[in-house]
Design an enzyme around this catalytic site. Sequence first.
Site, mmCIF file in Angstrom:
data_model
loop_
_atom_site.group_PDB
_atom_site.id
_atom_site.type_symbol
_atom_site.label_atom_id
_atom_site.label_comp_id
_atom_site.label_asym_id
_atom_site.label_seq_id
_atom_site.Cartn_x
_atom_site.Cartn_y
_atom_site.Cartn_z
ATOM 1 N N ARG A 178 36.568 -41.165 14.177
ATOM 2 C CA ARG A 178 36.351 -41.388 12.601
ATOM 3 C C ARG A 178 36.754 -42.779 12.382
ATOM 4 N NH1 ARG A 178 37.143 -36.061 13.574
ATOM 5 N NH2 ARG A 178 36.757 -34.574 12.022
ATOM 6 N N ARG A 194 23.954 -27.385 22.250
ATOM 7 C CA ARG A 194 24.921 -27.018 21.264
ATOM 8 C C ARG A 194 24.049 -27.183 19.875
ATOM 9 N NH1 ARG A 194 30.355 -29.998 22.046
ATOM 10 N NH2 ARG A 194 30.869 -28.320 20.570
ATOM 11 N N ASP A 217 40.555 -25.844 19.652
ATOM 12 C CA ASP A 217 40.616 -26.452 21.363
ATOM 13 C C ASP A 217 41.547 -26.046 22.010
ATOM 14 O OD1 ASP A 217 38.316 -27.931 20.177
ATOM 15 O OD2 ASP A 217 39.454 -29.710 19.449
ATOM 16 N N LYS A 227 31.297 -24.455 22.619
ATOM 17 C CA LYS A 227 31.630 -25.572 23.050
ATOM 18 C C LYS A 227 30.953 -26.189 23.945
ATOM 19 C CE LYS A 227 34.660 -25.581 19.296
ATOM 20 N NZ LYS A 227 34.407 -26.421 18.272
HETATM 21 C C1 S3P Z 1 36.424 -31.564 15.924
HETATM 22 C C2 S3P Z 1 36.327 -30.451 15.464
HETATM 23 C C3 S3P Z 1 36.228 -29.483 16.200
HETATM 24 C C4 S3P Z 1 36.876 -29.499 17.538
HETATM 25 C C5 S3P Z 1 36.380 -30.603 18.216
HETATM 26 C C6 S3P Z 1 36.688 -31.819 17.482
HETATM 27 C C7 S3P Z 1 36.400 -32.822 15.106
HETATM 28 O O1 S3P Z 1 34.839 -28.790 16.323
HETATM 29 O O2 S3P Z 1 36.434 -28.343 18.445
HETATM 30 O O3 S3P Z 1 36.769 -30.784 19.414
HETATM 31 O O4 S3P Z 1 36.658 -33.920 15.481
HETATM 32 O O5 S3P Z 1 36.031 -32.867 13.956
HETATM 33 P P1 S3P Z 1 34.101 -28.022 15.108
HETATM 34 O O6 S3P Z 1 34.086 -28.821 13.920
HETATM 35 O O7 S3P Z 1 32.603 -27.744 15.720
HETATM 36 O O8 S3P Z 1 34.736 -26.758 14.998
#
Ligand code: S3P
Length: 459
Positions: A55, A154, A346, A373
Amino acid sequence: MPPIHHDLRFTTTPSTIALHNGDVTIGDSMNEQVSPASALHGTVSVPGDKSISHRYAMLASIAQGDSQVHNYSTGADCQSTLACMRSLGADYEFAEQNGRRVLVIHGKGSNGLKPPWAMLDAGNSGSTIRMLSGILAAQPFISRITGDESLVKRPMRRILTPLTNMGARIEATNDQFAPLTIHGSRLRGIDYTLPVASAQVKSCTLLAGLYAEGETIVREPVATRDHTEVALRELGADITIHPRLVRLRGGARLTGKPLFVPGDISAAAFFIVAALIIPGSDLIVTNVGLNQTRTALLDILRGMGASIKLLRIEEVNGELIGNLEVKTSPVRGGVIEGAATASVIDEIPILAVLGAASEEGLVVRDAAELRLKETDRIETIAANLRRMGVGVETAREGFEVPGRQKFQAAEIDSCGDHRIAMAFSIAALAANGPCIIRDAGAASVSFPEFFETLREVAR
Ligand code: S3P
């Protein structure tokens, strides 16, 4: 079999000997041998949080002026985001400040990105492709983005729906997979309720909303990590954050500033569980991110009887950071379901390992997202537990691991999934002999220093 708890040894061996047109080449994925540990002691620091790093890289690139990002994740996923931002014309470099590496991003402003000269490559990173698509959908140019063989399998429809509702034009393979071709357009704000608990989809919608006309509202039935909202507020966006509802007004200009990335609690999770299950351990994990949307792991573990103490806490850039002390303790196990599953999504691979060592075992429900995932984690968790002689029952949306099981020495297959490689390296510490972790190099997707750090604290 060697006795339990003999000295820990790791060896790295090249794994994939791939035959290409008669040539023998050594693949870049490594095997690691992990031997049982008698205890874990000392202090561990983990890489900067992967989610927050992505981000900051994206937002600092579209902010006005420089941002000095401290403790940016060393993981390959976050380097993919930086490389994408560079292809889009953002400048950055790593500088030395008081002996530490600092990432300096020279923000281009909200209209400063340039058409990429080639296809953007998100590598293994779902966060990169999904979140960056929100920004790309609003640019006055066409871009294409793809990723590795795991990422192209994915689901992307989850971001195509809100972006299309905002007026974006995106082509996807079979209408749902990368590569994505994104025809940047003028966007309008929407009021969107997430159909799946996904911080990536929420973030994608908000990043597009930053450029959209009017207000974008995102509602989430289940709270997910809020790092995008916090970072947007920190950099000057017009945003209001409520529980499970975010309002963002389009058109605000972001301003670069010094940013500190807390340590990744999802990386710390491997060491926390290792200290809990290897008898006689006492470990301190420093500078861990303790944002309340990420700490369900600690609440769940404490609720099961784990000894985890918070030693210090402070707030930086709207994110909480602290040190944790973890001591070996009997952990009861239990059921993780509903909103709790989403909040530790996670950490489930390492929780599965803990479940087998717990007193009553672990049941995980409502975890259909695990199948989407980096690998189908319900299957890769179960396959590797079974390799270690650990019983497990799988279901469509979860699994059940009975407690008080012993880990047998085995050859583990990470299937190229970083969290599977690391979770089963911890199981290997508790096994009755050395284990081989195939494709252990996958750990560098989020934690390149994982095996080195393990070597430092495991005896
Ligand atoms: C993440 C959100 C999660 C997580 C990923 C990182 C993020 O995924 O599993 O490792 O940085 O916003 P999802 O938003 O698909 O649940």
